[in-house]
Design a protein around this motif. Structure first.
Motif, short mmCIF file in Angstrom:
data_model
loop_
_atom_site.label_atom_id
_atom_site.label_comp_id
_atom_site.label_asym_id
_atom_site.label_seq_id
_atom_site.Cartn_x
_atom_site.Cartn_y
_atom_site.Cartn_z
N GLU A 120 79.92 -12.01 84.48
CA GLU A 120 79.13 -11.07 85.38
C GLU A 120 80.55 -10.28 85.97
O GLU A 120 80.61 -8.85 86.07
CB GLU A 120 78.47 -11.47 86.45
N ALA A 121 81.28 -10.99 86.44
CA ALA A 121 82.85 -10.11 87.11
C ALA A 121 83.49 -9.56 85.98
O ALA A 121 84.04 -8.28 86.36
CB ALA A 121 83.62 -11.57 87.76
N PHE A 122 83.74 -9.92 84.92
CA PHE A 122 84.36 -9.31 83.78
C PHE A 122 83.55 -7.97 83.49
O PHE A 122 84.14 -6.90 83.34
CB PHE A 122 84.45 -10.31 82.64
N ARG A 123 82.40 -8.08 83.31
CA ARG A 123 81.46 -6.85 83.08
C ARG A 123 81.32 -5.84 84.23
O ARG A 123 81.40 -4.66 83.97
CB ARG A 123 79.97 -7.54 83.08
N ASP A 124 81.51 -6.47 85.49
CA ASP A 124 81.68 -5.52 86.60
C ASP A 124 82.76 -4.62 86.43
O ASP A 124 82.78 -3.37 86.65
CB ASP A 124 81.66 -6.25 87.98
N GLY A 125 83.82 -5.25 85.99
CA GLY A 125 85.15 -4.41 85.95
C GLY A 125 85.08 -3.55 84.73
O GLY A 125 85.61 -2.36 84.81
N PHE A 126 84.46 -3.99 83.70
CA PHE A 126 84.67 -3.06 82.49
C PHE A 126 83.68 -1.72 82.81
O PHE A 126 84.27 -0.72 82.26
CB PHE A 126 83.81 -4.17 81.28
N TYR A 127 82.63 -1.89 83.29
CA TYR A 127 81.73 -0.69 83.37
C TYR A 127 82.22 0.30 84.83
O TYR A 127 82.20 1.23 84.70
CB TYR A 127 80.16 -1.03 83.58
N GLU A 128 82.62 -0.55 85.71
CA GLU A 128 82.95 0.32 87.01
C GLU A 128 84.33 0.15 87.44
O GLU A 128 84.31 1.08 88.75
CB GLU A 128 81.94 -0.28 88.21
N GLY A 129 85.11 -0.37 86.73
CA GLY A 129 86.71 -0.19 87.28
C GLY A 129 86.95 -0.89 88.37
O GLY A 129 86.40 -1.71 89.08
N SER A 130 88.36 -0.84 88.95
CA SER A 130 88.91 -1.85 89.81
C SER A 130 88.51 -1.69 91.03
O SER A 130 88.49 -2.73 91.88
CB SER A 130 90.38 -1.76 89.72
N GLY A 131 88.04 -0.35 91.42
CA GLY A 131 87.62 -0.23 92.59
C GLY A 131 86.47 -1.14 93.16
O GLY A 131 86.38 -1.76 94.51
N LEU A 132 85.45 -1.52 92.23
CA LEU A 132 84.37 -2.43 92.50
C LEU A 132 84.86 -3.74 92.49
O LEU A 132 84.46 -4.52 93.24
CB LEU A 132 83.27 -2.25 91.26
N CYS A 133 86.28 -4.10 91.82
CA CYS A 133 86.51 -5.40 91.90
C CYS A 133 87.00 -5.95 93.26
O CYS A 133 86.86 -6.97 93.65
CB CYS A 133 87.67 -5.46 90.74
#
Length: 481
Positions: A462-475
Motif C-alpha cells: 500500500e505504501a509503495f502504491r501511494d508513492g507510485f500514484y501520488e508522489g513524494s508529497g503524500l509519502c
C-alpha cells in the motif's frame, strides 16, 4: 526494465516527484497518518490462518462432489461468503436481497468431464462463475490442491471469494455498474475488490469457518493474487484480462479497506486512470533474461539507475549519496544486502553477486530471484534514505520503512521528457516484481536503514502504491512520523 525513460503512460503524471519532499499534493486532506502497527485500522496479528478447528462443516448441496478435503474447504468457503453477502448486499445496495447461487458444482479436471456452462471440464484446471445457470464450479483434482499446497487453504478461499464476486455482479446488474458489455478487466477488478470486502469480515473474526492473521495470513492471500496475475506483456484491453499483480492487489486492498459500494465504483474511467498493465513495446529488449529484464550488474544500467535517482530527487536540495561496490563498515547503521546506506558517510554500498541473485528472474520449474526492477528498487530504497536523512526524517522504525517504500514507489512513478540520451524505462511486469519483493519476508524496499521490515506485506504494498500514484508529497505527509 528497458532503456529509455521511466514511464507508465499518462497515468503516472500525477506521481511526478518534481516537488520532492516538500511538495503539496492535491487531495492530501483525505490522507490520514496511519498507525504503523495496524492494517487498515486492524491490529497486525501473526496468529493462525485457515479453517477454524472444531467447527462443523457447512451443509450446502453440491453436484458431483466426492466429500473430500477440497470439497469441504470449498463448501465452507461458499457458505461463509454467502452469509457475508446476505448481510452486506441489502446494507450497501438499497435493500437488495442476496439470492444464493443456484448451482455449486465440483469436478476433477483429471477425470471424466462434466458439462457446465456449455463447457466440458475435462482438463480444465479452473474455478469459475457462470451467469447462464447461476453456478460456481471448481476443480478439486488439480487447481484447489495446487493452491492449498503452494499458499495454504486461504488461497482456495481467495479464489472462490473472487468467483462469488462475479455472482454479486450478476445479481446487482446495472446497480453494480456491470453489464454483459462491460470489459473483462473491470469485472475482474470488481471481483478482486469484493473478495477484499469478504476478507476484511474474516479478519474481524465474523466468519464461522475461517480465521486470518493480518500479518502473514494476508501476505499469503496477496501472494495468491500475485500467482493468478496475467502474464507480463498482456494488454489490459484483451478480452479475458484479469490484471497484473500490482493491479489485482490494489483492487483487493480497496475492498479490504472499504465497503462493497467502493468496489461497485470501479468503472472504465477509474481503470483508464489506474491500471498499469501494458504490452511490451519495441524498447523492451531481451538481454538473455526474458523480455524487459536487464542485466543488473552491467555498469551501463547501474549508471542509468543512479542518473534516474539523482533526477528524481534533484529538487530536494539533498547531496546525493556516493556509490561503491562491496561492503564497508558503517558506524551508525547495520549492513543490508544487496545494498546498504551508511548515514555517517552518505554512501550506498552494493553487493553485486547478491544483486544479480535478486535481479535474475526465475525460469520455469527452477528457483531464481525476482527480476531487474526488484533489484534496482532495492537500491532506490537505500537512495531514498539519504533524502530522508537530509530533510530531517528518522531512518529507523516502522514509519521509516513505510516511508521508504512510498518514496521508492514515487521514484518508480517519475516521468521525464523524451530524450536522445539513453534512460531507464518501466516495462511490463516490473511493478509485479515490486509486489513480489514487498511480500518477501526480508523486503528491503520497505525496510528502515537497518533492514527492519514492517510485518505486514499489505501495508508495504500500500505504501509503495501511494508513492507510485501520488508522489513524494503524500509519502512525507502520510508516513512522516
Amino acid at each position: 526494465m528497458a532503456r529509455r525513460v521511466f514511464t507508465v503512460a499518462a497515468l503516472v503524471a500525477v506521481a511526478a516527484l518534481t516537488g520532492a519532499c516538500t511538495q503539496a499534493v492535491d487531495g492530501l486532506a483525505r490522507a490520514e497518518r496511519p498507525d504503523v502497527s495496524k492494517v487498515s485500522g486492524l491490529e497486525i496479528t501473526t496468529g493462525e490462518s485457515g479453517p477454524k478447528p472444531g467447527v462443523p462443516d457447512a451443509d450446502l448441496r453440491v453436484e458431483n462432489g466426492d466429500g473430500g478435503e477440497m470439497d469441504r474447504l470449498a463448501i465452507n468457503t461458499l457458505a461463509d461468503v454467502e452469509e457475508y453477502w446476505g448481510e452486506q448486499l441489502p446494507k450497501n445496495f438499497d435493500g437488495k436481497k442476496f439470492e444464493p447461487v443456484k448451482r455449486l458444482v465440483s469436478y476433477d479436471s483429471n477425470g471424466a468431464g462434466v458439462e457446465i456452462c456449455r463447457t466440458n471440464t475435462k482438463g480444465v484446471a479452473n474455478a469459475f462463475y457462470c451467469s447462464l445457470d447461476d453456478s460456481i464450479a471448481w476443480d478439486r483434482g488439480e487447481l484447489l490442491p495446487m493452491l492449498d499446497d503452494a499458499f495454504g487453504p486461504m488461497a482456495v478461499v481467495t479464489v472462490l471469494a473472487h468467483e462469488m464476486g462475479h455472482a454479486v455482479q450478476y445479481k446487482l446488474g446495472e446497480a453494480g455498474g456491470v453489464t454483459q458489455a462491460t470489459p473483462s478487466i473491470i469485472k475482474e477488478q470488481q471481483a478482486d475488490c469484493y473478495a477484499g470486502n469478504f476478507f476484511r469480515w474474516v479478519a474481524e473474526g465474523k466468519s464461522e469457518h475461517f480465521r486470518i492473521s493480518t500479518g502473514p495470513g494476508l501476505n499469503q492471500v496477496l501472494a495468491t493474487m500475485f500467482f493468478i496475475r496475467d502474464a507480463a506483456g498482456t494488454s489490459a484491453e484483451k478480452q479475458g484480462a484479469h490484471g497484473s499483480a500490482f493491479d489485482r492487489v490494489a483492487a483487493f486492498q480497496f475492498g479490504f479497506a472499504g465497503d462493497p459500494k467502493r468496489c461497485a465504483e470501479i468503472d472504465e474511467q477509474e481503470i483508464k486512470g489506474r491500471i498499469t498493465q501494458q504490452k511490451f513495446d519495441s524498447q523492451d529488449v531481451d538481454t538473455g533474461q526474458g523480455k524487459g529484464n536487464l542485466k543488473v550488474d552491467d555498469r551501463r544500467y547501474l549508471d542509468l539507475l543512479e542518473e534516474s535517482l539523482r533526477s528524481a530527487y534533484n529538487q530536494s536540495g539533498a547531496t546525493p549519496p556516493t556509490f561503491e561496490q562491496g561492503g564497508a563498515s558503517c558506524p551508525d547503521a547495520k549492513e543490508t544486502s544487496p545494498a546498504a546506506y551508511c548515514p555517517a558517510t552518505n554512501t550506498i554500498s552494493i553487493d553485486l553477486p547478491d544483486l544479480v541473485k535478486i535481479g535474475t528472474p526465475p525460469k520455469r520449474g527452477q528457483k531464481g530471484g525476482i527480476g531487474d526492477f526488484a533489484a534496482f528498487a532495492e537500491i532506490a530504497s537505500r537512495f531514498s534514505l539519504s533524502i530522508q536523512k537530509a530533510t530531517g526524517y528518522g531512518l529507523e522504525g516502522p514509519a521509516a520503512g513505510l516511508r521508504t517504500a512510498c518514496l521508492t514507489g514515487a521514484w518508480a512513478g517519475t516521468t521525464t521528457e523524451a530524450s536522445d540520451k539513453p534512460k531507464l524505462k518501466l516495462s511490463s511486469g516490473d511493478l509485479d516484481e515490486a509486489v513480489a519483493e514487498l511480500l518477501a519476508d526480508k523486503s528491503l524496499i520497505a525496510a528502515d536503514v537497518n533492514g527492519t521490515v514492517v510485518p505486514s506485506g499489505f501495508a508495504r504494498v500500500e505504501a509503495f502504491r501511494d508513492g507510485f500514484y501520488e508522489g513524494s508529497g503524500l509519502c512525507t505527509r502520510k508516513y512522516g512520523a
